[in-house]
Design a protein around this motif. Structure first.
Motif, PDB file in Angstrom:
ATOM      1  N   VAL A   1       0.841  -1.197   0.000  1.00 49.82           N
ATOM      2  CA  VAL A   1       0.000   0.000   0.000  1.00 49.82           C
ATOM      3  C   VAL A   1       0.880   1.254   0.000  1.00 49.82           C
ATOM      4  CG1 VAL A   1      -1.722   1.306   1.328  1.00 49.82           C
ATOM      5  CG2 VAL A   1      -1.958  -1.179   1.077  1.00 49.82           C
ATOM      6  N   ASP A   2       1.988   1.195   0.739  1.00 50.77           N
ATOM      7  CA  ASP A   2       2.908   2.330   0.767  1.00 50.77           C
ATOM      8  C   ASP A   2       3.436   2.638  -0.639  1.00 50.77           C
ATOM      9  OD1 ASP A   2       4.119   3.950   3.046  1.00 50.77           O
ATOM     10  OD2 ASP A   2       5.858   3.594   1.757  1.00 50.77           O
TER      11      ASP A   2
ATOM     12  N   LEU B   1       1.971   1.817  -3.413  1.00 51.26           N
ATOM     13  CA  LEU B   1       0.848   2.332  -4.190  1.00 51.26           C
ATOM     14  C   LEU B   1       0.729   3.834  -3.953  1.00 51.26           C
ATOM     15  CD1 LEU B   1      -1.806   2.015  -5.838  1.00 51.26           C
ATOM     16  CD2 LEU B   1      -2.951   1.547  -3.654  1.00 51.26           C
TER      17      LEU B   1
ATOM     18  N   ASP C   1      -4.987   0.930  -8.050  1.00 52.24           N
ATOM     19  CA  ASP C   1      -5.366   0.941  -6.641  1.00 52.24           C
ATOM     20  C   ASP C   1      -6.087  -0.357  -6.255  1.00 52.24           C
ATOM     21  OD1 ASP C   1      -5.860   3.399  -4.409  1.00 52.24           O
ATOM     22  OD2 ASP C   1      -7.172   1.666  -4.234  1.00 52.24           O
TER      23      ASP C   1
ATOM     24  N   ARG D   1      -4.558  -3.260  -3.808  1.00 52.24           N
ATOM     25  CA  ARG D   1      -5.252  -3.517  -2.535  1.00 52.24           C
ATOM     26  C   ARG D   1      -5.784  -4.944  -2.453  1.00 52.24           C
ATOM     27  NH1 ARG D   1      -5.468   1.340   0.591  1.00 52.24           N
ATOM     28  NH2 ARG D   1      -5.104   3.120  -0.774  1.00 52.24           N
TER      29      ARG D   1
ATOM     30  N   ALA E   1      -2.833  -6.874  -1.356  1.00 47.31           N
ATOM     31  CA  ALA E   1      -2.615  -6.589   0.069  1.00 47.31           C
ATOM     32  C   ALA E   1      -3.639  -7.345   0.921  1.00 47.31           C
ATOM     33  CB  ALA E   1      -2.698  -5.089   0.330  1.00 47.31           C
TER      34      ALA E   1
ATOM     35  N   THR F   1      -4.450  -2.032   5.319  1.00 53.15           N
ATOM     36  CA  THR F   1      -4.714  -2.454   3.947  1.00 53.15           C
ATOM     37  C   THR F   1      -5.555  -1.413   3.189  1.00 53.15           C
ATOM     38  OG1 THR F   1      -4.756  -4.657   4.913  1.00 53.15           O
ATOM     39  CG2 THR F   1      -5.382  -4.501   2.620  1.00 53.15           C
TER      40      THR F   1
ATOM     41  N   ARG G   1      -5.586   1.964   4.099  1.00 48.92           N
ATOM     42  CA  ARG G   1      -5.147   3.325   4.433  1.00 48.92           C
ATOM     43  C   ARG G   1      -4.814   4.164   3.193  1.00 48.92           C
ATOM     44  NH1 ARG G   1       0.783   4.003   4.982  1.00 48.92           N
ATOM     45  NH2 ARG G   1       1.678   2.173   3.999  1.00 48.92           N
ATOM     46  N   ARG G   2      -4.903   5.480   3.352  1.00 45.06           N
ATOM     47  CA  ARG G   2      -4.598   6.418   2.260  1.00 45.06           C
ATOM     48  C   ARG G   2      -3.449   7.344   2.648  1.00 45.06           C
ATOM     49  NH1 ARG G   2      -8.250   5.314  -1.108  1.00 45.06           N
ATOM     50  NH2 ARG G   2      -7.186   6.718  -2.531  1.00 45.06           N
TER      51      ARG G   2
END
Ligand code: IPE
Ligand code: IPE
Ligand code: MG
Ligand code: MG
Length: 329
Positions: A215-216, A218, A287, A291, A294, A325, A327-328
């Motif tokens: 995610v990081d 991404l 995205d 995800r 993830a 998983t 988070r933005r």
């Protein structure tokens, strides 16, 4: 208990402890060591340690020094990482080497590294038990060796055409999961967990770390600067090789592949071009793909928690894995 409130509460405990242990002379050195810590951060690793510990023992103060220690080593890796990555902004503030110069930043990192070992050695939860203390110190040292290996892979990755999923996962397992793993393991060891539990805690944290870094990465190509505290399209401009970037290139049409590649690694790329590349990548649906990957690691992470007695600790570790998983920031 809500995850957010509990994250905040544990962060405050840990921060108080860190503030008290990072005072000294020369002031400039300690200011430099404290600079990033005072700018924020999620304090995820201490949280993981404290929550595993809480499965066994409610006296959380006894685990606080070890929890502070994993945050210190994390910040040590970040200070040195920002030098290696030539990054100028983290947690919304200038990086330590930008603010204090490279030489002082190297030292500031070293101070955090050394202090961390001291805190573990002096942890009330470990102190009276030499074999467990020895094991904890050895685990912490081992995790940092692994992080260095991961960072070395990151510095010297194969060319884009040869950059495989296997390489990526091996690299992030070492550079990111290792510190989550040691946090979970130290929480378990300090709490007095049995071998099977230590093993499951490690596996949980491995999957958590991988989901987290996916995610990081991404966010590194498609994140919103106001949410991430980093410049727009940072990893693209920096020419980082990450799986989300490869996934974006696979989905992109040939005209855009050219634009992405000309921006990739080009610190002089015009801001509008970077912004348009980021906008395009967001529209590709990377995205959702990242995800989904993830969430597979999330699923495995949650399975590992099944060996632990149900309760608040396990609930919060479950919530944390879920939150990371989606988070933005
Ligand atoms: C950033 O970690 C470094 C990586 C391993 C990707 P975090 O996202 O946990 O950083 P802070 O501590 O919250 O700033
Ligand atoms: C962060 O790695 C440092 C470690 C994992 C040790 P990255 O370079 O991938 O992450 P950011 O983007 O700087 O936080
Ligand atoms: Mg970096
Ligand atoms: Mg890096």
């Amino acid at each position: 208990l809500s995850l957010d409130a509990e994250l905040r509460r544990v962060a405050e405990l840990v921060d108080g402890y860190i503030r008290d242990s990072l005072q000294g002379d020369p002031k400039l050195l300690y200011d430099a060591s404290y600079h990033l810590l005072s700018a924020g951060g999620k304090r995820l690793r201490p949280f993981v340690l404290m929550k595993f510990y809480s499965i066994y023992n409610k006296d959380e103060y006894a685990a606080l020094p070890a929890a502070a220690a994993v945050e210190l080593v994390h910040n040590f890796t970040l200070i040195h990482d920002d030098i290696m990555d030539h990054d100028e902004l983290r947690r919304g503030v200038p990086t330590v080497h930008k603010r204090y110069g490279e030489a002082m930043a190297i030292l500031a990192g070293d101070v955090l590294f050394a202090k961390a070992f001291r805190l573990v050695a002096e942890s009330p939860a470990l102190k009276g038990d030499p074999p467990r203390l020895g094991r904890a110190v050895s685990q912490l040292a081992g995790s940092l060796v692994t992080v260095c290996e991961g960072q070395a892979l990151d510095l010297n990755p194969p060319a884009l055409q040869e950059f495989t999923e296997q390489f990526y996962f091996d690299m992030i397992h070492r550079k990111t999961s290792a510190l989550f793993e040691v946090s979970a393991v130290l929480g378990c060891i300090a709490g007095g967990g049995v071998e099977d539990e230590v093993k499951s805690a490690r596996e949980y944290a491995d999957h958590l770390g991988i989901a987290f870094q996916l995610v990081d990465d991404l966010l590194g190509i498609a994140g919103e600067p106001s949410e991430t505290g980093k410049p727009v399209g940072n990893d693209i401009v920096q020419g980082k090789r990450t799986l989300p970037l490869i996934m974006a290139l696979k989905l992109a049409d040939s005209k855009w592949i050219e634009t992405i590649m000309s921006t990739w690694g080009s610190k002089k790329a015009p801001q509008e071009t970077v912004e348009s590349v980021v906008r395009y990548i967001r529209e590709l649906g990377v995205d959702a793909q990242v995800r989904k990957l993830a969430s597979e690691h999330l699923f495995h992470a949650l399975k590992c928690l099944e060996v632990f007695p149900k309760g608040e600790g396990v609930n919060l570790l479950t919530e944390l894995a879920r939150a990371l998983t989606v988070r933005r920031m």
